[in-house]
Design a protein around this motif. Structure first.
Motif, short mmCIF file in Angstrom:
data_model
loop_
_atom_site.label_atom_id
_atom_site.label_comp_id
_atom_site.label_asym_id
_atom_site.label_seq_id
_atom_site.Cartn_x
_atom_site.Cartn_y
_atom_site.Cartn_z
N GLY A 1 0.81 -1.21 0.00
CA GLY A 1 0.00 0.00 0.00
C GLY A 1 0.84 1.26 0.00
N VAL A 2 1.93 1.27 0.76
CA VAL A 2 2.83 2.43 0.81
C VAL A 2 3.37 2.73 -0.58
N VAL A 3 3.85 1.70 -1.26
CA VAL A 3 4.41 1.88 -2.61
C VAL A 3 3.33 2.40 -3.57
N ALA A 4 2.12 1.86 -3.45
CA ALA A 4 1.02 2.30 -4.32
C ALA A 4 0.64 3.75 -4.03
N GLY A 5 0.63 4.13 -2.75
CA GLY A 5 0.30 5.51 -2.40
C GLY A 5 1.32 6.51 -2.94
N LEU A 6 2.59 6.14 -2.86
CA LEU A 6 3.64 6.99 -3.42
C LEU A 6 3.47 7.12 -4.94
N LYS A 7 3.22 5.98 -5.58
CA LYS A 7 3.11 5.95 -7.04
C LYS A 7 1.95 6.80 -7.54
N GLU A 8 0.80 6.70 -6.86
CA GLU A 8 -0.38 7.46 -7.28
C GLU A 8 -0.21 8.97 -7.09
#
Length: 335
Positions: free
Chosen positions: A56-63
């Motif tokens: 989730g952390v990686v996805a939040g950064l990416k978005e």
């Protein structure tokens, strides 16, 4: 005339020299400006719930514009439950001049906070009771270089669910790890709610996961149902706990969906992936310049119904239609 020509030549050469110097300097500055930031992610150990937070952390950064390998470098470290690894890995991030770090689990947050010395931003990813852990001053105004999300379990809802499923249960066993601040916080808060609601309970503690077999055998002989809070030690030894409680035909209501998957009967679970994603969004804003000191801690407290049909069959239990329907339509069903 010759003097004029020499003067013109000198001025021309000087202009060319300064132009080249300015170009080189500008090029160097551009290179430094375009250098992508490093985000260090420190995870206590491998576990489905913590892994979901990481994703989730990686996805939040990416978005929010920070794409791994393109606009951000992510240095992911997993301590595999070793305290000495937490310290070494935290210092590694500082030595690499990471722009910020992200902590998954309280021990990881404490190690990063110590290594950062109040300077490098530390983003919490689902940390229970960060103020009580000494990481921040308050949820509203963290007051230093630490902010992020808190994994506050819907404890009253967990007790309500347990009582709905097992209204005849007289005594509830509450088990937690003494070395896990979040686990202890959740267990003791759950016990206070039980006391307020007039529900009898007994507390059982683990020094580490090696204690689970013996402690759970004692507990299974003294209680009618078990509550397993959000606790890294209990989560890691969940299968051992379930092996014991299944033999005694005692249900376990855990705090999160991954613990239901590992044999818990049912829960109202905060989505760990979404919790991590929210942390990633906050991390992105800090990278863009938002100050951590007055960036309030964010919470997700509403849980989704999660049930384990296989576990229910082993216990000879049938879920109420309303609970099963909620899990099927709004939550998650493990078969």
């Amino acid at each position: 005339m010759n003097k004029v020509k020499r003067m013109i030549a000198f001025i021309t050469a000087l202009v060319v020299f300064l132009g080249v110097a300015f170009f080189k300097t500008g090029g160097t500055q551009t290179t430094k400006t375009n250098k992508i930031p490093t985000v260090g992610i420190l995870q206590l150990q491998t576990h489905p719930a913590l892994d979901a937070i990481h994703r989730g952390v990686v996805a939040g950064l990416k978005e929010n514009g920070y794409v791994p390998g393109k606009t951000v470098k992510i240095d992911y470290q997993n301590a595999q439950g070793d305290q000495s690894n937490l310290k070494t890995m935290s210092q590694k991030f500082m030595n690499e001049n990471a722009a910020e770090t992200v902590a998954i689990a309280t021990p990881a947050a404490q190690a990063l906070s110590t290594a950062a010395k109040g300077k490098t931003p530390v983003i919490l990813a689902g940390i229970t009771d960060p103020a009580g852990s000494g990481l921040i001053k308050s949820n509203e105004k963290p007051g230093n270089n630490v902010t992020g999300t808190s994994g506050e379990s819907p404890l009253k809802s967990h007790l309500d669910l347990l009582r709905q499923l097992f209204p005849k249960a007289k005594t509830i066993g509450i088990i937690y790890t003494t070395s896990d601040h979040g686990g202890e916080y959740n267990a003791k808060k759950f016990a206070r709610i039980c006391k307020q609601e007039g529900v009898a309970y007994k507390m059982y503690t683990l020094a580490n996961t090696n204690d689970m077999q013996q402690v759970s055998e004692t507990m299974a002989s003294q209680v009618d149902a078990v509550y397993a809070p959000q606790d890294n030690g209990v989560a890691s030894a969940m299968k051992t706990l379930i092996n014991v409680t299944n033999k005694a035909k005692i249900p376990v209501i855990p705090a999160v969906d991954t613990m239901v998957k590992d044999g818990g009967l049912a829960t109202l679970s905060v989505d760990q992936y979404e919790l991590g994603k929210l942390s990633g969004e906050m991390a992105a804003k800090v990278l863009k310049g938002k100050a951590t000191s007055n960036y309030a801690i964010k919470l997700i407290t509403k849980g989704k119904m999660t049930v384990n049909l296989s576990e229910a069959k082993k216990l000879g239990y049938t879920f109420p239609d309303s609970v099963l329907k909620e899990a099927q339509t709004k939550g998650e069903v493990f078969k």
